[in-house]
Design an enzyme around this catalytic site. Structure first.
Site, short mmCIF file in Angstrom:
data_model
loop_
_atom_site.label_atom_id
_atom_site.label_comp_id
_atom_site.label_asym_id
_atom_site.label_seq_id
_atom_site.Cartn_x
_atom_site.Cartn_y
_atom_site.Cartn_z
CG ASP A 1 -0.33 0.18 2.53
OD1 ASP A 1 0.92 0.28 2.60
OD2 ASP A 1 -1.06 0.26 3.54
CB THR B 1 2.22 -2.79 10.87
OG1 THR B 1 1.02 -3.26 10.21
CG2 THR B 1 1.94 -1.49 11.61
CG HIS C 1 10.70 -23.68 12.30
ND1 HIS C 1 10.62 -23.62 13.67
CD2 HIS C 1 11.95 -24.12 12.01
CE1 HIS C 1 11.77 -24.02 14.20
NE2 HIS C 1 12.60 -24.32 13.21
CG HIS D 1 9.36 -27.77 10.50
ND1 HIS D 1 8.98 -27.24 11.71
CD2 HIS D 1 10.71 -27.94 10.55
CE1 HIS D 1 10.06 -27.09 12.48
NE2 HIS D 1 11.12 -27.52 11.81
CB CYS E 1 0.86 -2.49 4.75
SG CYS E 1 0.72 -3.55 6.19
C1 RB5 Z 1 -2.01 2.66 6.53
O1 RB5 Z 1 -2.12 3.87 7.20
C2 RB5 Z 1 -1.75 1.53 7.52
O2 RB5 Z 1 -2.87 1.33 8.32
C3 RB5 Z 1 -1.40 0.26 6.77
O3 RB5 Z 1 -0.30 0.49 5.97
C4 RB5 Z 1 -1.03 -0.94 7.61
O4 RB5 Z 1 -0.06 -0.65 8.55
C5 RB5 Z 1 -2.15 -1.73 8.13
O5 RB5 Z 1 -1.98 -2.83 8.70
#
Ligand code: RB5
Length: 152
Positions: free
Chosen positions: A11, A70, A101, A136, A68
């Site tokens: 994203d 996180t 694993h 595994h 993304c």
């Molecule tokens: C975008 O702002 C953020 O929410 C997205 O990139 C991600 O971290 C969601 O899990």
């Protein structure tokens, strides 16, 4: 190891790190397909997790990298499909063990969590580490065939 074709998708929050990962793949001579997003404009991460699942299903790619903010939301989206095993990794150890694993076929990274050098280390560990097999195999097989819990 034959790297096959690597698909990348992110994203907006993962877009800068996706470009860095493409450079790392270029340096290594690994073929890749970029499934977007194509710029910093705001988009919805599930759409790109779903694109990754589609690319793995139709043979356009052999494995993938999802990014993304996180690594969490986009991996959740892709992991809704039984053939995807996306692992959020923060360091070379999690990336190595995700392969050994869990036979992860998608590396998920947090573009707002880790820096480009750690991300590159994760990518190389992900590409270079074979699945460990043995005990595994049974466990990873269960991931692809969850029990019917609807009656419980
Ligand atoms: C975008 O702002 C953020 O929410 C997205 O990139 C991600 O971290 C969601 O899990």
């Amino acid at each position: 190891m034959d790297d096959g074709i690597v698909a990348l998708a992110s994203d907006h929050a993962g877009f800068p790190l996706k470009e860095t990962m493409k450079s790392a793949l270029d340096e290594r001579g690994v073929a890749y397909v970029d499934l977007g997003t194509d710029g910093p404009g705001s988009v919805d991460y599930p759409d790109f997790g779903f694109r990754m699942a589609q690319a793995l299903a139709n043979g356009r790619a052999d494995r993938g990298v999802l990014i993304c903010g996180t690594g969490l939301g986009i991996s959740m989206a892709a992991n809704r499909f039984a053939w995807v095993r996306a692992a959020v990794c923060h360091d070379v150890t999690t990336a190595r063990l995700a392969r050994e694993h869990n036979d992860a076929n998608v590396l998920a990274l947090g573009g707002r969590i880790i820096g480009p050098e750690v991300a590159k280390d994760c990518l190389l560990a992900f590409l270079d580490t074979p699945f460990g097999g043995e005990r595994h195999v049974r466990r990873v097989g269960k991931l692809g065939t969850p029990p019917d819990l609807s009656g419980s």
